[in-house]
Structure formats: C-alpha cells, structure tokens
Design an enzyme around this catalytic site. Structure first.
Site, PDB file in Angstrom:
ATOM      1  N   HIS A 107      -0.581  -0.067  -9.787  1.00  0.00           N
ATOM      2  CA  HIS A 107      -1.386  -0.846  -8.855  1.00  0.00           C
ATOM      3  C   HIS A 107      -2.029  -2.204  -9.598  1.00  0.00           C
ATOM      4  CE1 HIS A 107      -3.741  -1.182  -4.884  1.00  0.00           C
ATOM      5  NE2 HIS A 107      -3.562  -2.557  -5.217  1.00  0.00           N
ATOM      6  N   GLU A 160      -4.035   7.299  -5.491  1.00  0.00           N
ATOM      7  CA  GLU A 160      -4.368   6.522  -6.552  1.00  0.00           C
ATOM      8  C   GLU A 160      -5.702   6.690  -7.056  1.00  0.00           C
ATOM      9  OE1 GLU A 160      -3.396   2.359  -5.719  1.00  0.00           O
ATOM     10  OE2 GLU A 160      -1.474   2.690  -4.991  1.00  0.00           O
ATOM     11  N   ARG A 217       1.005  -1.190  -0.082  1.00  0.00           N
ATOM     12  CA  ARG A 217       0.108  -0.067  -0.065  1.00  0.00           C
ATOM     13  C   ARG A 217       0.976   1.381   0.006  1.00  0.00           C
ATOM     14  NH1 ARG A 217      -3.613  -2.682  -1.540  1.00  0.00           N
ATOM     15  NH2 ARG A 217      -5.605  -2.841  -0.683  1.00  0.00           N
TER      16      ARG A 217
END
Ligand code: 8YV
Length: 319
Positions: free
Chosen positions: A286, A268, A239
C-alpha cells in the site's frame, strides 16, 4: 485567539509537520502507531481537529462516542472508506479528503504493478538476487506484452484518468466503466462500457480505480474473473475490499488470470499469504501515494482544508 488544537494521528512528512506546527497547536502521534477506537475517542476530547490516515477507523460506533469538541476530520487520504460519513455528519463533524494530489503517484504504482506482473518481475528478481539464474533460452520467462494491449479501467475518476494517460504512452487501447460516462474531452478516445460485466471481456489488463463502498465490495468475484479474457492481468491500487481474494486465488490457480499486481489487500498491514505463494502476483505494501512530493502535497491539502474551516469558509474538499 488561541490556536485550534490538531491531532496528527500518524507521522506525516516533515514539511507538513512544520507547517502544521507553525499554524496550529499540534499533538503528533510520534510513535506512528495505529490508534484504537478508544484512543481516537479519548483524543477527540482534547482537540478541535484530527488529521488521520486511512489507518484510523471512524466507524459509526466511534462516531457516536466522539467528543463534541472535535469539529473536523481532515483526512490525509483520498479514500474515505475508513470513515462512516453519514454517522459523522449526524454528529455535525466536517470530513474532508485529499483528491487530485495523489493521482499521478498512484497511477505510477499501477503502471509498475502492471508491467511487473506482465513481465515476471518477482520471479526474475528472485532468480538473479539469489544466484539461482543458471539458464537462459528464448522460451525462458516469456511474458505478456503491454504495448498495444487492451486496458480496462474500473472507475475513471482522477486516478483512473491519470493511469489512462500513462497507458496511452504504451499505445494501449483504453476501455472503461464509470458510474457516469465522461465527456469526449475526458475520454480521449477511450471506449465506455455501461457495466463492469460489459467491460471485462475487453480487458487484457484490468485496473481498479473505484472507491470501496458497500456496492463495490467484492466487485471482482468468481463470476467477474470468469468474464475476463483467458490470461488477463489484474491490477489493484484502490482498495483490497474490491477483490474477493479467494476468487482471485482460484483465477490464478486455473490460469484464467496470467498474473496480478496488488498494492492493497483485504488485510492491511499483512497481505495474504495464500496469494504470496504465487510469484506471478507482484505485491507492494500500500505505497501508491508514497512519494516525497505527493506526501507533502497530501499533507498540505489536508492543512488547506483545516485553514479554510477555521477561517470560517467551506473547505475545498468537504465531503
Ligand atoms: C494513502 C490511500 O497512502 O489516499 C488514500 O486513500 O489509500 C493512500 O494514498 C493513505 O491513505 C495515507 O493516509
């Protein structure tokens, strides 16, 4: 008995949607947009269950406003930092996640990032791709060798262990920090460190695999970067919240870090333009678990959890 109504908040894999449509009355967000708090709250009055991704945020404020009709949030993700678990529990809403099934795919991306960061993948690709490659020398684009180096893993859960298994194929010496020490069988010869600070000095490569919690937010700060061996490489597939991106930038600029490989960011989607200015930071958007096989497995795992819940059993992955 009417079928339970399930809101699938993002465009999941075709196999997942086929199975969901077979077994439930399904509302799919075919636009595949991220829903706002108000949209989530509005949907909660129309459905018995939601299958969200990490992009849908169930904060305490959202949890308080959810309609009592909603009984279960079956996440299509292993990470649940987008869910305020105590607040959802207080509302009597069951929450599940999808562990195990994405460990290998995520470990593959960690390996890609580690190798790419260590061996100038971004700069090399740019040179060849743009026709700017007009020079070669034995001292050109010399990188850092992965084989035989020391790998520090923060968070030796399923993904951390999957990454360690792959790294052993590169003869890496594995060091790790985890809240609890693994059994010798699980350790497979890896060296345990009782704190992240103890681990850092042993990490030529450092890979983060712990969840984002209040305790781990900003874990990699300036003090921690200073404890890494000079010229270390950071990999983050967990993360963005784990890394203080200002401190990361400073560590790249000072040379404390030789390179970094990042699949997640504090912001993000989007990333960090200041980090993007450095070609020794190899970045991906991601996509750690984004393989066909893993997306199907994640969708099926979320549906397995729903099936158990609506059959009156405890879902396997209830948190
Ligand atoms: C997913 C993730 O891509 O599972 C997680 O926690 O971050 C990723 O693997 C995403 O959450 C899909 O919903």
């Amino acid at each position: 008995m009417p079928k339970p109504v399930v809101w699938i908040a993002r465009r999941l894999s075709d196999a997942t949607l086929d199975r969901a449509t077979r077994d439930y009355e399904v509302i799919v967000n075919t636009d595949d947009t991220v829903s706002t708090a108000d949209q989530i709250v509005a949907m909660s009055g129309k459905v018995d269950a939601i299958i969200p991704c990490h992009s849908e945020h169930f904060s305490a404020e959202v949890a308080a406003r959810l309609d009592p009709r909603l009984k279960i949030i079956a996440n299509h993700s292993v990470g649940v930092d987008h869910c305020d678990l105590p607040a959802l529990k207080a509302r009597g809403i069951v929450v599940t996640n999808t562990p195990d099934v994405l460990s290998d795919a995520t470990a593959e991306i960690a390996m890609l990032l580690m190798l790419g960061a260590a061996r100038h993948a971004v700069e090399g690709d740019r040179l060849v791709r743009t026709g700017a490659w007009d020079f070669w020398s034995p001292s050109f684009m010399v990188g850092k060798q992965v084989t035989g180096a020391r790998l520090g893993i923060v968070g030796m859960g399923r993904v951390g262990q999957a990454f360690a298994r792959k790294a052993r194929g590169f003869d890496m010496e594995i060091h790790y920090y985890n809240r609890r020490r693994l059994t010798p069988e699980q350790e497979q010869g890896a060296s345990y460190h009782a704190s992240v600070e103890d681990l850092l000095g042993h990490a030529d490569f450092l890979s983060l695999h712990c969840p984002a919690t209040p305790e781990t937010t900003g874990l990699m700060n300036a003090d921690c970067f200073a404890l890494l061996p000079k010229g270390a490489v950071l990999v983050n597939t967990a993360r963005g919240a784990l890394v203080d991106e200002g401190a990361l930038l400073a560590a790249i600029q000072s040379g404390r870090l030789a390179a970094a490989g990042l699949d997640c960011f504090q912001t993000e989607p989007g990333g960090n333009p200041a980090l993007a200015a450095h070609e020794n930071i190899f970045m991906l958007p991601h996509i750690g678990s984004a393989t066909t096989r893993t997306r199907d497995a994640m969708g099926f795992r979320a549906l397995d959890n729903l099936d158990a819940f609506f059959a009156g059993r405890a879902p396997k992955d209830q948190l």
